[in-house]
Design an enzyme around this catalytic site. Structure first.
Site, PDB file in Angstrom:
ATOM      1  N   TYR A 138       0.850  -1.291   0.032  1.00 61.52           N
ATOM      2  CA  TYR A 138       0.106   0.122   0.064  1.00 61.52           C
ATOM      3  C   TYR A 138       0.816   1.336   0.117  1.00 61.52           C
ATOM      4  CZ  TYR A 138      -3.991  -3.189   1.109  1.00 61.52           C
ATOM      5  OH  TYR A 138      -4.610  -4.260   1.298  1.00 61.52           O
ATOM      6  N   LYS A 189       5.331 -14.545   2.003  1.00 62.80           N
ATOM      7  CA  LYS A 189       5.186 -15.261   0.810  1.00 62.80           C
ATOM      8  C   LYS A 189       6.283 -15.309  -0.281  1.00 62.80           C
ATOM      9  CE  LYS A 189       2.272 -17.142  -2.254  1.00 62.80           C
ATOM     10  NZ  LYS A 189       1.465 -18.575  -1.612  1.00 62.80           N
ATOM     11  N   ASP A 222      -1.062 -18.021   2.368  1.00 56.25           N
ATOM     12  CA  ASP A 222      -2.012 -18.962   2.051  1.00 56.25           C
ATOM     13  C   ASP A 222      -2.332 -19.744   3.129  1.00 56.25           C
ATOM     14  OD1 ASP A 222       0.359 -19.367   1.178  1.00 56.25           O
ATOM     15  OD2 ASP A 222      -0.477 -20.404  -0.667  1.00 56.25           O
ATOM     16  N   ASP A 246      -4.260  -7.106   6.087  1.00 60.11           N
ATOM     17  CA  ASP A 246      -5.543  -6.576   5.904  1.00 60.11           C
ATOM     18  C   ASP A 246      -6.352  -7.671   5.819  1.00 60.11           C
ATOM     19  OD1 ASP A 246      -7.527  -4.678   5.306  1.00 60.11           O
ATOM     20  OD2 ASP A 246      -6.862  -3.971   3.383  1.00 60.11           O
ATOM     21  N   ASP A 250      -9.271  -9.298   8.568  1.00 59.83           N
ATOM     22  CA  ASP A 250     -10.778  -9.370   8.338  1.00 59.83           C
ATOM     23  C   ASP A 250     -11.547 -10.785   8.601  1.00 59.83           C
ATOM     24  OD1 ASP A 250     -11.275  -6.832   7.590  1.00 59.83           O
ATOM     25  OD2 ASP A 250     -12.586  -7.495   5.611  1.00 59.83           O
TER      26      ASP A 250
END
Ligand code: ATP
Length: 366
Positions: A138, A189, A222, A246, A250
Site C-alpha cells: 500500500y 510469501k 495462504d 489486512d 478481516d
C-alpha cells in the site's frame, strides 16, 4: 487531575454513530474511575466535509490534531466518492502523515458470542495481528499508462525497506514477548515473491535473533488462513505485511463473531505523534442512520486507546463491562443475532461499568 486530550473524528456512515456512543461510554467511565478525565474535541472531517470544501480535511488538518494525546476515529468511505479520495484524503493521510507504522488488531471470541467455528475451536482464539502500516503493497507507488488502449497497463509496486521491516518486526517481537505465550508467527510469501518478501524474511530473522525468549514460526499467507480456521489455538501474535494483514484481520474479525466487534490501533510507537484508534469496520452504508450499528468495536477500540494512554485499570474495566454485556446476551445488536439498537447496547455497557473492575485485557500493553 490531568485530562487526556482526544481528537474525535467520526468520519462517514456509521462512524459518527459508534464513535459518539464510545464518547458516552468513556464519559461514564471517567465518572466512576478515580483520576480519569477526558477533553474531547470533535472534527467534522470526512465525505460531507469534502462535498462542502473539496478536501477530506483542512490543509492544516494534521497540524490541528498533532498536539492531541490520541485520535478516536470512526470510519471513512462513501458510495458516491472514489476510495482514493476518501481513504487517501483522510485515514491514510493521518496514518502516513503521523508515521503510524504499527497497526495492531486484537481478536478474541468474547464470552457469550458464537463465531462460525465449532465452540471448542472458537474459544481458543486469542490473537493480536500486527500489520505493517506504512509501506509494502500500500505504498502508493505505481502508475497507469496507455489508458483505454489494448496495451493499457496498471502497476502497484510493493515497497519494502530495511528500516520499515526492522521497526515493525521489533514492535511485533516486543509485543509478543509482553504476552504470556511469547509466541510469534511471521507471515510471508517469499516462495513466490522473490525480492521484497525475501528481504522481509531476512530482516525479520535478524530482529528475532535479538529476542532469545521468543518462540517464532513462519507461515506462507495462504497456509495461514487454514491454520487460523483449523488450529486457532496454535496462534498468538502474528506479524504480516500491509496487504497480508489486512486480509488476515478481516478473517480474524469474522472468526471472532462479527465485523462490528473488531478494533484496531494505528500506532506511532515512538510516541512523537498521536496514535489513532478505530473500529475495523467500514462505513456500513446499508445500516447508516438506522441506529442499529454495533458499537462494541468502537468500545473495544476505546479500551485499546486507554491502554495506550497509560490507563490500564480503566481499559480493563471497560473490557470487563463489554464482556459482561456479551456474556449476558440480553443486549446484542442484530449483527450478533440480537435485537438491541446502538443506544441500548451503549446503555447496557454503561450500566455494566459500575460493576466492572476485575481483570480482562484489551490485548495491548500500555
Ligand atoms: P470498508 O471497505 O470501508 O472496510 P466494507 O464495505 O468492507 O467497508 P463495512 O462497511 O464494514 O465493509 O460493512 C460490511 C458489512 O458488515 C455490512 O453489511 C455492514 O452492515 C456490516 N457491518 C459493519 N460494521 C458493522 C457494525 N458496527 N454493526 C453492524 N453491522 C456492521
Amino acid at each position: 487531575m490531568s485530562s487526556h486530550k482526544i481528537a474525535v473524528i467520526g468520519g462517514d456512515g456509521i462512524g459518527p454513530e459508534v464513535v459518539e456512543a464510545g464518547v458516552k461510554v468513556l464519559e461514564a467511565l471517567a465518572a466512576v474511575e478515580p483520576g480519569l478525565a477526558f477533553d474531547f474535541r470533535r472534527f467534522d472531517w470526512g465525505s460531507d466535509y469534502y462535498r462542502r470544501n473539496g478536501r477530506m480535511m483542512p490543509q492544516d488538518g494534521l497540524t490541528q490534531i498533532e498536539g492531541f494525546d490520541a485520535i478516536y476515529f470512526g470510519s471513512v468511505g462513501d458510495p458516491n466518492l472514489p476510495d482514493d479520495i476518501t481513504l487517501w484524503g483522510l485515514r491514510l493521510a493521518i496514518c502516513q502523515g503521523f508515521d503510524q507504522y504499527a497497526n495492531v488488531r486484537p481478536t478474541r471470541l468474547l464470552p457469550g458470542l458464537t463465531g462460525p467455528l465449532r465452540p471448542e475451536l472458537g474459544k481458543q482464539i486469542d490473537w493480536v495481528i500486527v500489520r505493517e502500516n506504512s509501506e509494502g503493497e500500500y505504498a502508493g507507488v505505481g502508475g497507469r499508462a496507455h489508458r483505454g488502449l489494448p496495451i493499457e497497463v496498471g502497476m502497484d509496486v510493493a515497497v519494502f525497506t530495511r528500516t520499515g521491516i526492522e521497526r515493525i518486526a521489533r514492535f511485533a517481537c516486543d509485543l509478543a514477548m509482553s504476552r504470556p505465550r511469547k509466541l510469534l508467527t511471521v507471515v510471508t510469501k517469499s516462495n513466490a515473491q522473490r525480492h521484497g518478501m525475501v528481504l522481509w524474511d531476512e530482516v525479520v530473522r535478524e530482529v528475532v535473533r535479538d529476542h532469545p525468549g521468543l518462540t517464532v514460526d513462519w507461515m506462507l499467507v495462504d497456509a495461514m488462513t487454514q491454520r487460523m480456521v483449523n488450529k486457532p489455538g496454535s496462534i498468538d501474535t502474528v506479524l504480516a505485511t500491509n496487504l497480508h494483514a489486512d486480509i488476515l484481520s478481516d478473517l480474524a474479525a469474522a472468526l471472532g463473531g462479527s465485523l462490528g466487534i473488531g478494533s484496531t490501533s494505528n500506532m506511532d510507537p515512538s510516541r512523537n505523534r498521536p496514535s489513532m484508534f478505530e473500529p475495523i469496520h467500514g462505513s456500513a452504508f446499508d445500516i447508516t442512520g438506522k441506529g442499529v450499528a454495533n458499537p462494541l468495536g468502537a468500545f473495544w477500540t476505546a479500551s485499546l486507546m486507554l491502554d495506550h494512554l497509560g490507563e490500564p485499570a480503566a481499559a480493563r474495566r471497560l473490557m470487563v463491562a463489554i464482556e459482561t454485556v456479551t456474556d449476558r446476551g440480553e443486549y446484542l445488536s442484530p449483527d450478533l443475532g440480537g435485537v438491541a439498537n446502538t443506544a441500548e447496547v451503549t446503555a447496557a455497557v454503561i450500566a455494566a461499568l459500575s460493576g466492572a473492575n476485575s481483570t480482562s485485557s484489551s490485548g495491548l500493553p500500555g
